[in-house]
Enzyme design. Structure first.
Site, short mmCIF file in Angstrom:
data_model
loop_
_atom_site.label_atom_id
_atom_site.label_comp_id
_atom_site.label_asym_id
_atom_site.label_seq_id
_atom_site.Cartn_x
_atom_site.Cartn_y
_atom_site.Cartn_z
CE LYS A 13 33.46 -14.27 -33.89
NZ LYS A 13 32.80 -14.46 -32.85
NE ARG A 88 27.69 -17.49 -35.33
CZ ARG A 88 28.22 -16.08 -35.39
NH1 ARG A 88 28.47 -15.76 -36.47
NH2 ARG A 88 27.66 -15.58 -34.30
NE ARG A 127 28.72 -6.45 -29.19
CZ ARG A 127 28.97 -7.58 -30.23
NH1 ARG A 127 30.41 -7.60 -30.44
NH2 ARG A 127 28.52 -8.72 -30.19
NE ARG A 133 24.76 -7.69 -32.29
CZ ARG A 133 25.89 -8.46 -32.73
NH1 ARG A 133 27.01 -7.66 -33.10
NH2 ARG A 133 25.59 -9.67 -32.90
NE ARG A 144 24.80 -13.11 -30.20
CZ ARG A 144 25.53 -12.13 -30.02
NH1 ARG A 144 25.29 -11.24 -29.16
NH2 ARG A 144 26.52 -11.80 -30.73
P1 AMP Z 1 27.56 -12.11 -35.39
O1 AMP Z 1 27.44 -10.65 -35.53
O2 AMP Z 1 28.42 -12.58 -35.96
O3 AMP Z 1 27.64 -12.28 -33.73
O4 AMP Z 1 26.24 -12.70 -35.80
C1 AMP Z 1 25.05 -12.43 -35.34
C2 AMP Z 1 23.78 -13.15 -35.39
O5 AMP Z 1 23.56 -13.45 -36.87
C3 AMP Z 1 23.97 -14.74 -34.92
O6 AMP Z 1 23.75 -14.71 -33.60
C4 AMP Z 1 23.16 -15.43 -35.87
O7 AMP Z 1 21.92 -15.39 -35.77
C5 AMP Z 1 23.39 -14.81 -37.15
N1 AMP Z 1 24.65 -15.33 -37.88
C6 AMP Z 1 25.98 -14.77 -38.14
N2 AMP Z 1 26.72 -15.69 -38.79
C7 AMP Z 1 26.16 -16.73 -38.91
C8 AMP Z 1 26.39 -17.98 -39.36
N3 AMP Z 1 27.60 -18.37 -39.99
N4 AMP Z 1 25.56 -19.01 -39.31
C9 AMP Z 1 24.41 -18.95 -38.70
N5 AMP Z 1 23.90 -17.88 -38.21
C10 AMP Z 1 24.87 -16.61 -38.25
#
Ligand code: AMP
Length: 192
Positions: A13, A88, A127, A133, A144
């Site tokens: 994404k 999400r 990654r 990370r 996740r």
């Molecule tokens: P990402 O970088 O999109 O994979 O997000 C990293 C982390 O941020 C996720 O594992 C969640 O803990 C939090 N997070 C990001 N976007 C959301 C969302 N829309 N709803 C809830 N938690 C989020």
């Protein structure tokens, strides 16, 4: 145009969102990036979400909906946004529909990137090795993916019913995925 890039962590994404920003001048709204930035600046919000994010769980709907709501005036002026990692949950999707509707806008296109589990694990392991990370470590990554399957995947029927959703094979080379996204955007833009 308002576009949602949808798919599990590691589906590509972010890569595709950055390309659309480069090529079309669209605005990327990544809730993950916003939450990580909040941690880096040491804000109160950053402290509140750190544990939940490090454990691989979703932060509360209220927090991420507020983050997105704050940005919509700016994206309105720029002709829409790419939502990356948001919504999400079904509650987030409903909130986004309401927020956009209040502005006379809507979700114009949902791109679902489909990638199989083994490939996701391989991409995230790489990654993790490259970027370190914390939530990419193998144990947390499982949490996740689990959160995706339980809380986020139910958005597929939601958008099948409510929007212009296109499924794209996220295992294909990046340029092929990019071309298919461009075609899907044209198709959805032509929809009345
Ligand atoms: P990402 O970088 O999109 O994979 O997000 C990293 C982390 O941020 C996720 O594992 C969640 O803990 C939090 N997070 C990001 N976007 C959301 C969302 N829309 N709803 C809830 N938690 C989020």
């Amino acid at each position: 145009m308002n576009l949602i890039l949808f798919g599990p962590p590691g589906a590509g994404k972010g890569t595709q969102a950055q390309r659309l920003v480069r090529e079309r001048g669209m605005v990327q709204l990544s809730t993950g990036d916003m939450l990580r930035a909040a941690q880096t600046t040491g804000s109160e919000l950053g402290r509140r979400v750190k544990q939940v994010m490090d454990a691989g769980h979703l932060v509360s709907d209220e927090i991420v909906i507020d983050l997105i709501a704050e940005k919509l005036d700016e994206t309105d002026r720029k002709g829409g946004a790419i939502f990356d990692g948001f919504p999400r949950t079904v509650a987030q999707a409903e909130a986004l529909d309401r927020l956009l509707e209040a502005r006379g806008a809507r979700v114009d296109s949902v791109i679902r990137l489909v990638v199989d589990q083994d490939e996701l694990l391989a991409r995230i392991a790489k990654r993790y090795a490259d970027q370190g990370r914390p939530d990419d470590n193998p144990e947390t990554f499982k949490t996740r993916v689990d959160a995706y399957l339980r809380q986020t995947r139910p958005l597929v029927p939601y958008y099948q019913k409510h929007g212009c959703m296109t499924e794209i094979d996220g295992m294909a080379p990046v340029e092929i995925v990019a071309k298919q996204i461009d075609q899907a955007l044209e198709h959805c833009a032509a929809r009345v």
